[in-house]
Scaffold this active site. Structure first.
Site, PDB file in Angstrom:
ATOM      1  N   ARG A  97       0.809  -1.208   0.000  1.00 45.52           N
ATOM      2  CA  ARG A  97       0.000   0.000   0.000  1.00 45.52           C
ATOM      3  C   ARG A  97       0.851   1.271   0.000  1.00 45.52           C
ATOM      4  O   ARG A  97       0.468   2.289  -0.583  1.00 45.52           O
ATOM      5  CB  ARG A  97      -0.918  -0.027   1.232  1.00 45.52           C
ATOM      6  N   ASP A 121      -1.656  -4.268   3.555  1.00 44.79           N
ATOM      7  CA  ASP A 121      -2.136  -4.939   4.750  1.00 44.79           C
ATOM      8  C   ASP A 121      -3.636  -5.152   4.728  1.00 44.79           C
ATOM      9  O   ASP A 121      -4.394  -4.314   4.275  1.00 44.79           O
ATOM     10  CB  ASP A 121      -1.806  -4.080   5.983  1.00 44.79           C
TER      11      ASP A 121
HETATM   12  C1  UD1 Z   1       0.437   4.369   8.256  1.00 45.44           C
HETATM   13  C2  UD1 Z   1       1.376   3.221   8.543  1.00 45.44           C
HETATM   14  C3  UD1 Z   1       0.677   2.153   9.367  1.00 45.44           C
HETATM   15  C4  UD1 Z   1       0.089   2.762  10.622  1.00 45.44           C
HETATM   16  C5  UD1 Z   1      -0.786   3.961  10.269  1.00 45.44           C
HETATM   17  C6  UD1 Z   1      -1.309   4.686  11.499  1.00 45.44           C
HETATM   18  C7  UD1 Z   1       2.840   3.180   6.624  1.00 45.44           C
HETATM   19  C8  UD1 Z   1       3.299   2.450   5.413  1.00 45.44           C
HETATM   20  N1  UD1 Z   1       1.821   2.635   7.300  1.00 45.44           N
HETATM   21  O1  UD1 Z   1      -0.624   3.862   7.453  1.00 45.44           O
HETATM   22  O2  UD1 Z   1       1.639   1.151   9.712  1.00 45.44           O
HETATM   23  O3  UD1 Z   1      -0.699   1.791  11.273  1.00 45.44           O
HETATM   24  O4  UD1 Z   1      -0.030   4.901   9.487  1.00 45.44           O
HETATM   25  O5  UD1 Z   1      -0.279   5.054  12.332  1.00 45.44           O
HETATM   26  O6  UD1 Z   1       3.380   4.200   7.004  1.00 45.44           O
HETATM   27  N2  UD1 Z   1      -8.065   7.151   6.015  1.00 45.44           N
HETATM   28  C9  UD1 Z   1      -9.153   7.554   5.295  1.00 45.44           C
HETATM   29  N3  UD1 Z   1      -8.972   8.388   4.226  1.00 45.44           N
HETATM   30  C10 UD1 Z   1      -7.744   8.825   3.836  1.00 45.44           C
HETATM   31  C11 UD1 Z   1      -6.611   8.405   4.585  1.00 45.44           C
HETATM   32  C12 UD1 Z   1      -6.799   7.561   5.671  1.00 45.44           C
HETATM   33  O7  UD1 Z   1     -10.276   7.178   5.602  1.00 45.44           O
HETATM   34  O8  UD1 Z   1      -7.640   9.593   2.857  1.00 45.44           O
HETATM   35  C13 UD1 Z   1      -8.264   6.260   7.177  1.00 45.44           C
HETATM   36  C14 UD1 Z   1      -7.731   4.868   6.913  1.00 45.44           C
HETATM   37  O9  UD1 Z   1      -8.707   4.085   6.270  1.00 45.44           O
HETATM   38  C15 UD1 Z   1      -7.415   4.373   8.291  1.00 45.44           C
HETATM   39  C16 UD1 Z   1      -7.019   5.638   9.055  1.00 45.44           C
HETATM   40  O10 UD1 Z   1      -7.511   6.725   8.272  1.00 45.44           O
HETATM   41  O11 UD1 Z   1      -8.562   3.832   8.896  1.00 45.44           O
HETATM   42  C17 UD1 Z   1      -5.530   5.787   9.278  1.00 45.44           C
HETATM   43  O12 UD1 Z   1      -4.881   5.919   8.045  1.00 45.44           O
HETATM   44  P1  UD1 Z   1      -3.450   6.616   7.894  1.00 45.44           P
HETATM   45  O13 UD1 Z   1      -3.119   7.401   9.121  1.00 45.44           O
HETATM   46  O14 UD1 Z   1      -3.464   7.333   6.582  1.00 45.44           O
HETATM   47  O15 UD1 Z   1      -2.483   5.378   7.843  1.00 45.44           O
HETATM   48  P2  UD1 Z   1      -1.604   4.850   6.662  1.00 45.44           P
HETATM   49  O16 UD1 Z   1      -0.786   5.977   6.098  1.00 45.44           O
HETATM   50  O17 UD1 Z   1      -2.413   4.023   5.748  1.00 45.44           O
END
Ligand code: UD1
Length: 425
Positions: A97, A121
């Site tokens: 991802r 994941d």
């Molecule tokens: C990153 C980390 C992951 C960690 C997470 C939170 C990496 C590669 N992965 O994931 O290991 O668990 O941060 O600390 O760095 N969301 C939305 N819309 C968006 C963006 C996010 O709904 O546009 C939601 C996601 O579905 C999720 C939540 O926000 O439920 C957290 O996402 P985010 O903080 O963006 O995590 P990642 O960057 O995916």
């Protein structure tokens, strides 16, 4: 039949000794993407030897970069050409991802980008709405066709104020990397504050970017004409360090974790103290010693500086053998409790209801075959296997390999009875 690898763990050993962590997976992948912003050679050090780094290296190669990952030295050298390809294909993106991180820098460099919608994941829906909404505010047109997200900014990106609904790590990174060379000033409000975000901001500033408010929830970025390549060391992996801390606590062991930054793990280490461990901060890390059965500790996951969701499975494993009951609340990824079904196979008493899990500690767990459902779930299951009676086989070990470099070797050196085995595919 092609054999598949699994981990065989025999529980009962008390882990003791020293272990050193390397750079953070969740930082280095983004630093590699940030390198795209500047033609020339960027060199990253403290790079972990994990599969995700290879996947990101291959993705950058397909964009036209020359990438050399020197595993022995722990470095990645990335030569970025003047003209980049702008398409990130499904076959790589679906494997990781974090590939989505190329969205911001490619849009900034090429004015157009096609990125396959990501996989990675298995821990929830993980939307992209905040990435997309922010880029649109900065002047991009974003569409989705045939499984690809296509963003175009024909006349370049411009600065904008973006309020994130939630301090998303990924969206903060995308917008940051899009903003550093956009025309004018961008404000990202309710930005994520994770140490990995600070690391990427630090590298961007070294490259010549102008960013105020680093480490706070308001990032103010003044776009610059161009950036220059740099040499940069990756921040230490706080999640791997935290996993070792739980390994000490769960096995009633004594582990010194070197090259770690305890300041990035304050809540998690404090929870271990509440559980009965003694935690000592050192110049280059910390030491965790646990003499008795851990006490149950409640956990609520939140964006940094709250308790990290990436340590939630490890703490559920700890609570599974603790004295008492604990309530664990998961606020980030709805599917992260999927691994609980596996933990229950080891005899754990865990009930989930929505985003809460009630864990009633048991005196002992009992070894069984289980399946890692994501990186951190895999780590949690190995920790549970370390204290389960008899043999635990953890299947789908490739998930663990994505995030933990040299995990089995380190566990063996600390005294664990663990090995990789081949099973019929
Ligand atoms: C990153 C980390 C992951 C960690 C997470 C939170 C990496 C590669 N992965 O994931 O290991 O668990 O941060 O600390 O760095 N969301 C939305 N819309 C968006 C963006 C996010 O709904 O546009 C939601 C996601 O579905 C999720 C939540 O926000 O439920 C957290 O996402 P985010 O903080 O963006 O995590 P990642 O960057 O995916």
């Amino acid at each position: 039949m092609i054999p598949v690898e699994a981990l065989r763990v025999v529980g009962g050993s008390r882990l003791s000794g020293e272990v050193a962590v390397t750079g953070a997976k969740n930082s280095v992948l983004k630093l590699m993407a940030a390198a795209l912003l500047a033609p020339g050679r960027t060199v990253l050090s403290d790079v972990p030897e994990i599969l995700d780094v290879e996947i990101m290296a291959e993705l950058l190669r397909r964009l036209g970069c020359h990438v050399v990952h020197d595993c022995a030295a722990g470095t990645v050298a990335i030569d970025v050409p003047e003209a980049l390809e702008h398409r990130a294909d499904y076959d790589l993106v679906r494997r990781m991802r974090a590939s989505i991180t190329v969205l911001g820098p490619l849009l900034a460099r090429c004015g157009v980008v096609d990125v396959a919608l990501p996989g990675g994941d298995n821990i929830g829906s993980r939307g992209l709405d905040m990435h997309i909404g922010g880029l649109q505010r900065m002047g991009a047109e974003v569409t989705s066709e045939h499984g690809y997200l296509i963003a175009r900014a024909g006349s370049g990106l411009h600065g904008a104020t973006v309020w994130l609904d939630f301090p998303s790590v990924g969206a903060t990174e995308t917008l940051l990397m899009a903003a550093v060379t956009a025309r004018g000033r961008t404000v990202i409000d309710n930005a994520a504050r994770e140490p990995e975000i600070v690391d990427i901001c630090t590298m961007l500033v070294e490259m010549g970017a102008s960013i105020d408010g680093v480490g706070t929830s308001t990032l103010e970025i003044e776009g610059v004409e161009s950036l220059a390549p740099v040499a940069h060391a990756t921040v230490a992996d706080r999640i791997v360090a935290g996993t070792w801390a739980v390994a000490a606590a769960i096995t009633r062991g004594d582990i010194t974790v070197r090259r770690a930054q305890p300041a990035h793990l304050e809540i998690a280490l404090d929870k271990l103290v509440t559980a009965g461990a003694s935690v000592t901060t050192l110049d280059d890390g910390f030491r965790v010693v646990m003499e008795a059965r851990p006490r149950a500790v409640d956990i609520v996951t939140l964006p940094y500086p709250g308790f990290p969701t990436d340590l939630q499975p490890q703490f559920i494993a700890l609570n599974a053998i603790a004295d008492g009951a604990a309530l664990v609340t998961e606020n980030l990824f709805e599917a992260r409790f999927r691994f609980v079904h596996e933990l229950v196979r080891l005899g754990a008493d865990v009930q989930t209801e929505g985003h809460h899990a009630l864990v009633r500690g048991r005196e002992a767990l009992s070894g069984a075959p289980v399946e890692a459902t994501d990186i951190r779930a895999g780590a949690g299951l190995v920790l549970a296997g370390l204290v389960a009676d008899g043999e635990t086989t953890v299947h789908e070990v490739h998930h663990i390999d994505r995030g933990y470099a040299g995990f089995v070797d380190d566990l063996q050196r600390l005294g664990a009875d663990i090995s990789r085995i081949d099973l019929p595919g």
